[in-house]
Motif scaffolding. Structure first.
Motif, PDB file in Angstrom:
ATOM      1  N   UNK A   1      -8.008   3.925 -11.467  1.00  0.00           N
ATOM      2  CA  UNK A   1      -8.359   2.352 -10.590  1.00  0.00           C
ATOM      3  C   UNK A   1      -8.172   2.280  -8.887  1.00  0.00           C
ATOM      4  N   UNK A   2      -8.687   1.482  -8.071  1.00  0.00           N
ATOM      5  CA  UNK A   2      -8.867   1.448  -6.680  1.00  0.00           C
ATOM      6  C   UNK A   2      -7.909   1.274  -6.201  1.00  0.00           C
ATOM      7  N   UNK A   3      -7.834   1.130  -4.658  1.00  0.00           N
ATOM      8  CA  UNK A   3      -6.603   0.259  -3.493  1.00  0.00           C
ATOM      9  C   UNK A   3      -6.447  -0.973  -4.032  1.00  0.00           C
ATOM     10  N   UNK A   4      -7.571  -1.679  -4.766  1.00  0.00           N
ATOM     11  CA  UNK A   4      -6.288  -2.845  -5.274  1.00  0.00           C
ATOM     12  C   UNK A   4      -6.164  -2.721  -6.541  1.00  0.00           C
ATOM     13  N   UNK A   5      -7.105  -2.375  -7.716  1.00  0.00           N
ATOM     14  CA  UNK A   5      -5.715  -2.099  -8.634  1.00  0.00           C
ATOM     15  C   UNK A   5      -4.145  -1.131  -8.239  1.00  0.00           C
ATOM     16  N   UNK A   6      -4.426  -0.526  -7.242  1.00  0.00           N
ATOM     17  CA  UNK A   6      -2.170   0.053  -6.898  1.00  0.00           C
ATOM     18  C   UNK A   6      -2.054  -0.650  -6.130  1.00  0.00           C
ATOM     19  N   UNK A   7      -1.592  -2.256  -6.216  1.00  0.00           N
ATOM     20  CA  UNK A   7      -1.648  -2.783  -4.610  1.00  0.00           C
ATOM     21  C   UNK A   7       0.241  -3.464  -5.631  1.00  0.00           C
ATOM     22  N   UNK A   8      -0.001  -3.656  -7.097  1.00  0.00           N
ATOM     23  CA  UNK A   8       1.028  -3.852  -7.682  1.00  0.00           C
ATOM     24  C   UNK A   8       2.097  -2.876  -7.248  1.00  0.00           C
ATOM     25  N   UNK A   9       1.915  -1.898  -7.662  1.00  0.00           N
ATOM     26  CA  UNK A   9       2.685  -0.731  -8.358  1.00  0.00           C
ATOM     27  C   UNK A   9       2.907  -0.668  -5.720  1.00  0.00           C
ATOM     28  N   UNK A  10       2.476  -0.518  -5.488  1.00  0.00           N
ATOM     29  CA  UNK A  10       2.263  -0.199  -3.869  1.00  0.00           C
ATOM     30  C   UNK A  10       2.962  -1.540  -3.228  1.00  0.00           C
ATOM     31  N   UNK A  11       3.388  -2.469  -3.777  1.00  0.00           N
ATOM     32  CA  UNK A  11       4.350  -3.661  -2.988  1.00  0.00           C
ATOM     33  C   UNK A  11       5.708  -3.559  -4.058  1.00  0.00           C
ATOM     34  N   UNK A  12       5.414  -2.864  -5.588  1.00  0.00           N
ATOM     35  CA  UNK A  12       7.400  -2.701  -6.011  1.00  0.00           C
ATOM     36  C   UNK A  12       7.472  -1.772  -4.796  1.00  0.00           C
ATOM     37  N   UNK A  13       6.808  -0.460  -4.908  1.00  0.00           N
ATOM     38  CA  UNK A  13       7.649   0.334  -4.135  1.00  0.00           C
ATOM     39  C   UNK A  13       7.659  -0.089  -2.215  1.00  0.00           C
ATOM     40  N   UNK A  14       7.046  -1.105  -1.386  1.00  0.00           N
ATOM     41  CA  UNK A  14       7.458  -1.887  -0.588  1.00  0.00           C
ATOM     42  C   UNK A  14       8.355  -2.657  -0.437  1.00  0.00           C
ATOM     43  N   UNK A  15       8.620  -3.161  -1.931  1.00  0.00           N
ATOM     44  CA  UNK A  15      10.086  -3.736  -2.385  1.00  0.00           C
ATOM     45  C   UNK A  15      11.373  -3.139  -1.963  1.00  0.00           C
ATOM     46  N   UNK A  16      11.475  -2.412  -2.867  1.00  0.00           N
ATOM     47  CA  UNK A  16      12.904  -1.764  -3.466  1.00  0.00           C
ATOM     48  C   UNK A  16      13.786  -0.444  -1.988  1.00  0.00           C
ATOM     49  N   UNK A  17      11.701   0.198  -0.971  1.00  0.00           N
ATOM     50  CA  UNK A  17      12.138   1.239  -0.352  1.00  0.00           C
ATOM     51  C   UNK A  17      12.206   0.486   1.207  1.00  0.00           C
ATOM     52  N   UNK A  18      12.056  -0.695   1.383  1.00  0.00           N
ATOM     53  CA  UNK A  18      11.596  -1.451   2.460  1.00  0.00           C
ATOM     54  C   UNK A  18      11.157  -0.188   3.397  1.00  0.00           C
ATOM     55  N   UNK A  19       9.440   0.146   3.115  1.00  0.00           N
ATOM     56  CA  UNK A  19       8.493   0.700   3.848  1.00  0.00           C
ATOM     57  C   UNK A  19       7.194  -0.250   3.836  1.00  0.00           C
ATOM     58  N   UNK A  20       6.751   0.398   4.805  1.00  0.00           N
ATOM     59  CA  UNK A  20       5.479   0.360   5.334  1.00  0.00           C
ATOM     60  C   UNK A  20       4.801   0.599   4.088  1.00  0.00           C
ATOM     61  N   UNK A  21       3.522   0.116   3.738  1.00  0.00           N
ATOM     62  CA  UNK A  21       2.783   0.935   2.449  1.00  0.00           C
ATOM     63  C   UNK A  21       1.190   0.793   2.603  1.00  0.00           C
ATOM     64  N   UNK A  22       0.441   2.242   3.005  1.00  0.00           N
ATOM     65  CA  UNK A  22      -1.114   1.606   3.612  1.00  0.00           C
ATOM     66  C   UNK A  22      -1.560   2.975   1.902  1.00  0.00           C
ATOM     67  N   UNK A  23      -2.710   2.363   1.328  1.00  0.00           N
ATOM     68  CA  UNK A  23      -2.740   2.799   0.308  1.00  0.00           C
ATOM     69  C   UNK A  23      -4.917   3.112  -0.042  1.00  0.00           C
TER      70      UNK A  23
END
Length: 330
Positions: A112-134
């Motif tokens: 996957x590339x950065x775009x393909x991993x956005x869903x999981x990254x967004x889930x991490x953002x939501x639960x941990x309430x952190x900024x995410x940089x892929x």
């Protein structure tokens, strides 16, 4: 393509006065996928980090954003900014919903590339309430060039330094996530810097051992021994959480156990029974045990997911159907 044809792509190099046959490991094991996004599709959300640190003060990471821009306007703005050039590392930025001083550096999987991993990254953002940089890899997504172990590690080091020097994040406020091949740069950085915590998914001990499990013990020596995660974790300067699929046929769960043993500090290993290398239930297999780990080490998570109480048992939280989706691929 058969192994014989792949071997034709091998390159002979000289290292320490010895000949080493170094196979194009990405072609054999980690082929880059077709790009899932363009400069325009994530316009306004991509940080373009100059590879030359001297340009950090003069080059804004974001291309000038205007809601009224048409496609042609966006492409023109990217061209003027220099985003199309390989002199910038494109990284997808997912900001925290509630202002946070923490950021999670996300190194995605091999298919996957950065775009393909956005869903999981967004889930991490939501639960941990952190900024995410892929972080994107060369040859993946919109990042021009050919992927290699050295380029991935060099870019990881540069992006981490950019977070500290340019964006003023403290090392102890930086979480790092690595999935599959992304575990390489993640473990590498954890051995160099005193970060907040390290999260590993479907990680391997070394790239060579992954190849051994696929093509056998003999041909594994045709792949340079890159990404020595087991060795890096011995000097990890942070708590480490590992999750691995018991049904992973690509990277055996034994890799996770060896990595767990290598960690000297706080650690937790979760083996998900039904998780494979490219399929998992984000909540049951990953988020729930991760939140439990953070609770155990005393890290208070301020989640913005509706219905979640950081002081309660995370296994009792109800999740929506959307939040429980499976993520493909790795």
């Amino acid at each position: 393509m058969c192994i014989r044809d792949r071997c034709k792509r091998s390159a002979i190099s000289i290292h320490e006065n010895r000949f080493i046959i170094a196979m194009d490991f990405n072609f054999l094991v980690f082929p880059s996928p077709k790009p899932s996004y363009t400069h325009s599709s994530f316009y306004g959300s991509v940080l373009y980090i100059p590879t030359d640190p001297y340009l950090w003060e003069t080059t804004p990471p974001l291309v000038p954003f205007n809601q009224t821009f048409l496609l042609a306007d966006k492409e023109s703005a990217c061209a003027v900014h220099g985003a199309y050039e390989a002199s910038c590392i494109p990284c997808l930025f997912v900001p925290a919903k509630i202002p946070s001083n923490k950021i999670l550096l996300h190194f995605h999987g091999n298919s996957e590339d950065a775009g393909g991993s956005k869903s999981l990254a967004t889930t991490l953002r939501n639960y941990l309430n952190v900024n995410v940089l892929i972080v994107e890899y060369k040859g993946y997504g919109i990042y021009k060039g050919s992927p290699s172990a050295s380029s991935i590690l060099d870019d990881a080091d540069l992006v981490f330094t950019y977070l500290i020097c340019a964006l003023r994040f403290k090392p102890e406020d930086i979480l790092i996530f690595g999935r599959s091949i992304g575990s390489g740069p993640a473990c590498y950085l954890s051995s160099k810097y005193s970060i907040h915590s390290l999260i590993l998914m479907s990680a391997f001990t070394t790239l060579r051992e992954v190849v051994k499990g696929i093509v056998g013990p003999l041909l594994k020596y045709m792949v340079a021994d890159r990404f020595n995660n087991a060795e890096w974790l011995k000097t990890a300067k942070c708590p480490v959480f590992l999750v691995h699929g018991d049904m992973d046929k690509f990277v055996n769960a034994k890799h996770a156990l060896e990595l767990y043993k290598a960690v000297k500090g706080k650690r937790k290993l979760h083996i998900a029974e039904t998780m494979t290398h490219d399929k998992l239930n984000a909540i049951a297999d990953f988020i729930t045990p991760l939140m439990t780990f953070y609770k155990e080490i005393g890290y208070e998570v301020v989640s913005n997911v509706r219905g979640y109480d950081a002081s309660s048992d995370p296994t009792k939280k109800t999740t929506s159907k959307k939040e429980s989706l499976y993520y493909f691929p790795i």
